[in-house]
Design an enzyme around this catalytic site. Structure first.
Site, PDB file in Angstrom:
ATOM      1  N   GLU A 102       2.185   0.203  -0.744  1.00  0.00           N
ATOM      2  CA  GLU A 102       1.886  -1.147  -0.267  1.00  0.00           C
ATOM      3  C   GLU A 102       1.226  -1.997  -1.348  1.00  0.00           C
ATOM      4  OE1 GLU A 102       3.725  -1.846   2.082  1.00  0.00           O
ATOM      5  OE2 GLU A 102       2.421  -2.270   3.787  1.00  0.00           O
ATOM      6  N   THR A 146       4.112 -11.740   1.048  1.00  0.00           N
ATOM      7  CA  THR A 146       2.760 -11.394   1.502  1.00  0.00           C
ATOM      8  C   THR A 146       1.729 -11.928   0.516  1.00  0.00           C
ATOM      9  OG1 THR A 146       3.657  -9.388   2.461  1.00  0.00           O
ATOM     10  CG2 THR A 146       1.278  -9.458   2.193  1.00  0.00           C
TER      11      THR A 146
HETATM   12  P1  ADP Z   1       7.104  -6.888   4.324  1.00  0.00           P
HETATM   13  O1  ADP Z   1       5.830  -7.288   5.011  1.00  0.00           O
HETATM   14  O2  ADP Z   1       8.302  -7.240   5.175  1.00  0.00           O
HETATM   15  O3  ADP Z   1       7.112  -5.480   3.863  1.00  0.00           O
HETATM   16  P2  ADP Z   1       6.362  -7.651   1.673  1.00  0.00           P
HETATM   17  O4  ADP Z   1       6.410  -9.024   1.073  1.00  0.00           O
HETATM   18  O5  ADP Z   1       5.065  -6.982   1.903  1.00  0.00           O
HETATM   19  O6  ADP Z   1       7.205  -7.769   3.027  1.00  0.00           O
HETATM   20  O7  ADP Z   1       7.226  -6.648   0.776  1.00  0.00           O
HETATM   21  C1  ADP Z   1       8.472  -6.984   0.303  1.00  0.00           C
HETATM   22  C2  ADP Z   1       8.478  -6.855  -1.218  1.00  0.00           C
HETATM   23  O8  ADP Z   1       8.396  -5.480  -1.608  1.00  0.00           O
HETATM   24  C3  ADP Z   1       9.772  -7.399  -1.805  1.00  0.00           C
HETATM   25  O9  ADP Z   1       9.448  -8.093  -2.989  1.00  0.00           O
HETATM   26  C4  ADP Z   1      10.575  -6.149  -2.133  1.00  0.00           C
HETATM   27  O10 ADP Z   1      11.455  -6.326  -3.229  1.00  0.00           O
HETATM   28  C5  ADP Z   1       9.493  -5.141  -2.476  1.00  0.00           C
HETATM   29  N1  ADP Z   1       9.905  -3.748  -2.228  1.00  0.00           N
HETATM   30  C6  ADP Z   1       9.871  -2.723  -3.103  1.00  0.00           C
HETATM   31  N2  ADP Z   1      10.314  -1.592  -2.534  1.00  0.00           N
HETATM   32  C7  ADP Z   1      10.651  -1.900  -1.259  1.00  0.00           C
HETATM   33  C8  ADP Z   1      11.186  -1.136  -0.178  1.00  0.00           C
HETATM   34  N3  ADP Z   1      11.481   0.154  -0.296  1.00  0.00           N
HETATM   35  N4  ADP Z   1      11.381  -1.781   0.983  1.00  0.00           N
HETATM   36  C9  ADP Z   1      11.104  -3.095   1.121  1.00  0.00           C
HETATM   37  N5  ADP Z   1      10.614  -3.863   0.133  1.00  0.00           N
HETATM   38  C10 ADP Z   1      10.379  -3.271  -1.055  1.00  0.00           C
END
Ligand code: ADP
Length: 309
Positions: free
Chosen positions: A130, A183
């Site tokens: 995260e 985020t």
């Molecule tokens: P969410 O709250 O939907 O997870 P975030 O903004 O916290 O959204 O996370 C999305 C970001 O994390 C994107 O930039 C994405 O490219 C990156 N990311 C890296 N690995 C992953 C993964 N396995 N699944 C989803 N997002 C990922």
């Protein structure tokens, strides 16, 4: 006999739940990613396949790789694992897309290794993933994915996760408008201090929400689903938010707010039938402003991550 491969369902999650900013989260049952984790021939984590979303294959840039590596390092495990990620949760949706991958990989590896780690340890490893996605190692999405149901992160360092009762008749409706809010961006716009009056209102609501959940007192749950601190600021980024919220409440929802950092909006209702009506009303508002969106209705998933095969 230990298995060499496992296929799992990794649930989407709603973090914050109005008054529980950064501490509350719940797992959904009808939307989630599918992951395959198998023992590999080389050390470390190798992502071999991704479907459904454009996210990095490179293990150092994917939350699944980072969380998995944090786990292998702490266990001083010399072997490795291959990971397939089949995304059904869109990245940046606000329903825990990154958390599903980060928690799924560590849960899957733990299972293949004969469960040497506690749920709390798994949350700690998943938090490292995260950190890659949002810049901070938060647990409000990964905790409900791993523990199932509703969780409260009393403290993230040292980690202290509390399970909260999920009433059987509680259902979530979610609409995900197809706009991107990162985020990290939606965190930047928040104020860093609040007034004492706002604090009192928020912890009054949070305490009462927890009591309402344990007592299955739906009226109290409804009265407590308020957030006067974060929602007024973040909702500016979501077109139609106020109208969607009004439509959800008019259709019978107990409460409605922003899921995680948005743009998804959630509502909680008593009973599936009401939750379906609520989702339809929320969806109609988005259709009215020509905003493409996904909708989901789900019970609270008390199991969390589960084995498919
Ligand atoms: P969410 O709250 O939907 O997870 P975030 O903004 O916290 O959204 O996370 C999305 C970001 O994390 C994107 O930039 C994405 O490219 C990156 N990311 C890296 N690995 C992953 C993964 N396995 N699944 C989803 N997002 C990922």
């Amino acid at each position: 006999m230990t298995k060499d491969e496992i296929k799992i369902f990794c649930p989407a999650t709603i973090a914050n739940i109005s008054c529980g900013f950064d501490v509350l989260g719940l797992a959904l049952g009808t939307v989630g990613d599918v992951m395959v984790i198998r023992r590999g021939n080389s050390p470390g984590i190798r992502i071999t396949r991704i479907t459904g979303q454009e996210i990095p294959m490179d293990a150092d840039k994917n939350v699944a790789g980072v969380a998995g590596m944090a786990m292998l390092k702490e266990l001083e495990y010399q072997g490795g694992f291959e990971v397939e990620i089949h995304k059904k949760i869109k990245a940046g949706s606000g329903i825990g897309s990154s958390a599903a991958s980060a928690s799924g990989v560590v849960w899957g590896i733990n299972h293949l290794l004969g469960n040497p780690c506690s749920e709390e340890q798994l949350v700690r490893f998943a938090m490292e993933g995260e950190k890659l996605a949002s810049g901070t190692p938060h647990a409000d999405n990964v905790a409900p994915a791993i523990y199932g149901g509703i969780t409260l992160v009393r403290s993230s360092d040292p980690l202290d996760v509390v399970r909260i009762h999920a009433p059987a008749e509680l259902f979530a409706s979610v609409v995900h408008p197809q706009i991107e809010i990162k985020t990290s961006d939606s965190r930047k716009i928040l104020r860093t201090s609040i007034s004492l009056a706002d604090g009192i209102r928020q912890w009054g609501n949070l305490g009462a929400l927890i009591a309402g959940l344990f007592r299955e007192d739906y009226d109290l749950i409804g009265r407590s689903l308020e957030d006067h601190i974060v929602e007024p600021i973040r909702s500016i980024l979501i077109p139609g938010f106020d109208e969607i919220k009004r439509a959800a409440i008019a259709a019978g929802a107990l409460g409605c707010g922003i899921s995680g950092s948005g743009p998804s909006i959630f509502a909680l209702s008593k009973g599936r039938e009401t939750a379906v009506k609520v989702s339809e009303s929320m969806s109609r508002v988005l259709t009215g402003i020509d905003l493409e969106h996904d909708t989901y209705v789900s019970e609270i998933n008390t199991q969390g991550i589960r084995i498919i095969s």
